[in-house]
Design a protein around this motif. Structure first.
Motif, short mmCIF file in Angstrom:
data_model
loop_
_atom_site.label_atom_id
_atom_site.label_comp_id
_atom_site.label_asym_id
_atom_site.label_seq_id
_atom_site.Cartn_x
_atom_site.Cartn_y
_atom_site.Cartn_z
N ILE A 173 0.86 -1.18 0.00
CA ILE A 173 0.00 0.00 0.00
C ILE A 173 0.90 1.23 0.00
O ILE A 173 1.84 1.31 0.80
CB ILE A 173 -0.91 0.01 1.25
N PRO A 174 0.66 2.20 -0.88
CA PRO A 174 1.48 3.42 -0.84
C PRO A 174 1.52 3.99 0.57
O PRO A 174 0.48 4.07 1.24
CB PRO A 174 0.76 4.35 -1.81
N PHE A 175 2.71 4.41 1.01
CA PHE A 175 2.84 4.84 2.40
C PHE A 175 1.90 5.99 2.74
O PHE A 175 1.32 6.04 3.82
CB PHE A 175 4.28 5.23 2.72
N GLY A 176 1.73 6.92 1.82
CA GLY A 176 0.85 8.05 2.09
C GLY A 176 -0.58 7.61 2.35
O GLY A 176 -1.27 8.18 3.21
N ILE A 177 -1.04 6.61 1.61
CA ILE A 177 -2.39 6.07 1.81
C ILE A 177 -2.48 5.37 3.16
O ILE A 177 -3.43 5.56 3.93
CB ILE A 177 -2.77 5.10 0.68
N ALA A 178 -1.48 4.54 3.45
CA ALA A 178 -1.47 3.83 4.74
C ALA A 178 -1.43 4.82 5.90
O ALA A 178 -2.13 4.64 6.91
CB ALA A 178 -0.27 2.89 4.81
N GLN A 179 -0.64 5.88 5.76
CA GLN A 179 -0.54 6.88 6.81
C GLN A 179 -1.87 7.61 7.02
O GLN A 179 -2.27 7.91 8.15
CB GLN A 179 0.55 7.90 6.45
N ALA A 180 -2.58 7.87 5.93
CA ALA A 180 -3.86 8.57 6.02
C ALA A 180 -4.91 7.73 6.75
O ALA A 180 -5.88 8.28 7.28
CB ALA A 180 -4.37 8.92 4.62
N VAL A 181 -4.71 6.42 6.81
CA VAL A 181 -5.65 5.53 7.49
C VAL A 181 -5.14 5.14 8.87
O VAL A 181 -5.73 5.50 9.90
CB VAL A 181 -5.93 4.26 6.65
N TYR A 182 -4.02 4.45 8.91
CA TYR A 182 -3.54 3.84 10.16
C TYR A 182 -2.78 4.81 11.06
O TYR A 182 -2.58 4.52 12.24
CB TYR A 182 -2.66 2.63 9.84
N GLY A 183 -2.39 5.94 10.51
CA GLY A 183 -1.64 6.91 11.31
C GLY A 183 -2.51 7.94 12.00
O GLY A 183 -1.98 8.89 12.59
N GLN A 184 -3.82 7.76 11.96
CA GLN A 184 -4.74 8.74 12.54
C GLN A 184 -5.27 8.27 13.90
O GLN A 184 -5.48 7.07 14.11
CB GLN A 184 -5.91 8.98 11.59
N GLU A 185 -5.53 9.20 14.78
CA GLU A 185 -6.09 8.86 16.09
C GLU A 185 -7.45 8.19 15.96
O GLU A 185 -7.79 7.29 16.73
CB GLU A 185 -6.21 10.13 16.95
N ASN A 186 -8.24 8.65 14.98
CA ASN A 186 -9.58 8.07 14.79
C ASN A 186 -9.52 6.56 14.58
O ASN A 186 -10.45 5.82 14.96
CB ASN A 186 -10.27 8.68 13.56
N ALA A 187 -8.45 6.09 13.94
CA ALA A 187 -8.35 4.68 13.59
C ALA A 187 -8.37 3.78 14.81
O ALA A 187 -8.79 2.62 14.73
CB ALA A 187 -7.07 4.44 12.78
N TRP A 188 -7.94 4.29 15.95
CA TRP A 188 -7.75 3.45 17.11
C TRP A 188 -8.74 3.77 18.23
O TRP A 188 -8.53 3.43 19.38
CB TRP A 188 -6.30 3.59 17.60
N ARG A 189 -9.85 4.41 17.87
CA ARG A 189 -10.87 4.74 18.85
C ARG A 189 -12.13 3.90 18.70
O ARG A 189 -13.08 4.05 19.45
CB ARG A 189 -11.25 6.23 18.74
N GLY A 190 -12.15 3.01 17.71
CA GLY A 190 -13.32 2.19 17.46
C GLY A 190 -13.11 0.74 17.85
O GLY A 190 -12.48 0.44 18.87
N ASP A 191 -13.59 -0.16 17.00
CA ASP A 191 -13.55 -1.59 17.30
C ASP A 191 -12.33 -2.29 16.71
O ASP A 191 -12.21 -3.51 16.82
CB ASP A 191 -14.82 -2.27 16.77
N TYR A 192 -11.45 -1.53 16.06
CA TYR A 192 -10.27 -2.10 15.41
C TYR A 192 -9.10 -1.99 16.38
O TYR A 192 -8.63 -0.90 16.69
CB TYR A 192 -9.99 -1.31 14.13
N HIS A 193 -8.63 -3.13 16.87
CA HIS A 193 -7.60 -3.15 17.91
C HIS A 193 -6.29 -3.68 17.31
O HIS A 193 -6.20 -4.83 16.89
CB HIS A 193 -8.03 -4.05 19.08
N GLY A 194 -5.28 -2.81 17.25
CA GLY A 194 -4.01 -3.19 16.67
C GLY A 194 -3.00 -3.63 17.71
O GLY A 194 -3.01 -3.17 18.86
N PHE A 195 -2.11 -4.53 17.29
CA PHE A 195 -1.05 -5.03 18.15
C PHE A 195 0.25 -5.09 17.35
O PHE A 195 0.24 -5.36 16.15
CB PHE A 195 -1.38 -6.43 18.69
#
Length: 262
Positions: free
Chosen positions: A153-175
């Motif tokens: 995935i282009p890094f800029g696209i990945a950053q726009a998704v996984y690098g945001q605070e919103n990404a980790w406030r829902g039901d998606y739990h990263g490890f």
């Protein structure tokens, strides 16, 4: 609820992630379907799925696709569709490929949907690994970097998704899994549909075939089972991960076809 319905429901819970992660997307309930728009011009992150069984007696596949196409027409020309084949009645399944082609969609993958009542014990020793939840800017950054590398995935696209605070406030739990202080693998877990779904399991190319992916997944699953009390597990397998998942106790329960706009 059948196994394939449990898997499909969990996947819909997981895909909602792309509707809220960037802060510029949305999740839309449509007649017979659901759409997750990421706010990005990146087809595999703009996702539609069917809602319920598709039969000749209800909303047809064509009617659902009209609604989905109309929705994305005003957002982006680049979107994808995940179809659980067991949701289609026999007649719809036979003509689905042509129907979807008529709507400008082409099949790009056929991941099996897998389910396990619980994980089987490891068949050998696993490497020592410190597995931590994504909880700060540093862990978000490494999760993003490994996602970009491993899933191309282009890094800029990945950053726009996984690098945001919103990404980790829902039901998606990263490890993230750390070996000697360095992040070598990642895993995400989503609780939904009476199951824990395993997503984004990946190991950095420099550290593969050492057991880090399995060790990270086992630790992440154990933590989410402790938090939720849910034991059942589901996932959609890549070709590379299939033998590992079978060894860990998963079995095939359905098949998905992923379509992308041409």
């Amino acid at each position: 609820m059948n196994d394939f319905q449990i898997i499909d429901e969990n996947l819909r819970s997981a895909m909602r992630f792309f509707g809220y992660a960037t802060g510029t997307g949305e999740i839309a309930s449509l007649p017979g379907g659901i759409a997750m728009y990421s706010g990005l011009d990146y087809g595999v992150f703009n996702i539609a799925m069917m809602d319920g069984r598709v039969t000749h007696a209800g909303l047809t596949l064509e009617q659902r696709l009209v609604e989905i196409s109309h929705y994305f027409k005003h957002k982006t020309p680049r979107w994808s569709l995940w179809v659980c084949e067991d949701l289609l009645d026999q007649g719809t399944r036979r003509r689905a490929r042509q129907t979807l082609a008529d709507f400008g969609l082409r099949a790009i993958s056929h991941p099996p949907g897998m389910i396990a009542a619980e994980l089987t014990p490891p068949t050998g020793s696993l490497p020592p690994l410190n597995v931590q939840a994504v909880s700060d800017e540093a862990s978000q950054k490494t999760f993003t970097e490994i996602t970009s590398i491993c899933f191309e995935i282009p890094f800029g696209i990945a950053q726009a998704v996984y690098g945001q605070e919103n990404a980790w406030r829902g039901d998606y739990h990263g490890f993230v899994g750390l070996a000697e202080g360095r992040v070598v693998s990642i895993c995400a877990i989503v609780a939904g549909g009476d199951a824990l779904g395993v997503y984004s399991l990946a190991t950095h190319p420099m550290h593969r075939r050492l057991g880090y992916g399995e060790a990270t997944m086992r630790a992440a699953v154990a933590e989410m089972q402790r938090r939720t009390g849910i034991k059942r597990l589901v996932l959609q397998s890549t070709e590379a991960g299939y033998s590992l998942y079978r060894r860990m106790g998963f079995r095939d329960a359905t098949r998905f076809t992923v379509y992308l706009t041409k």
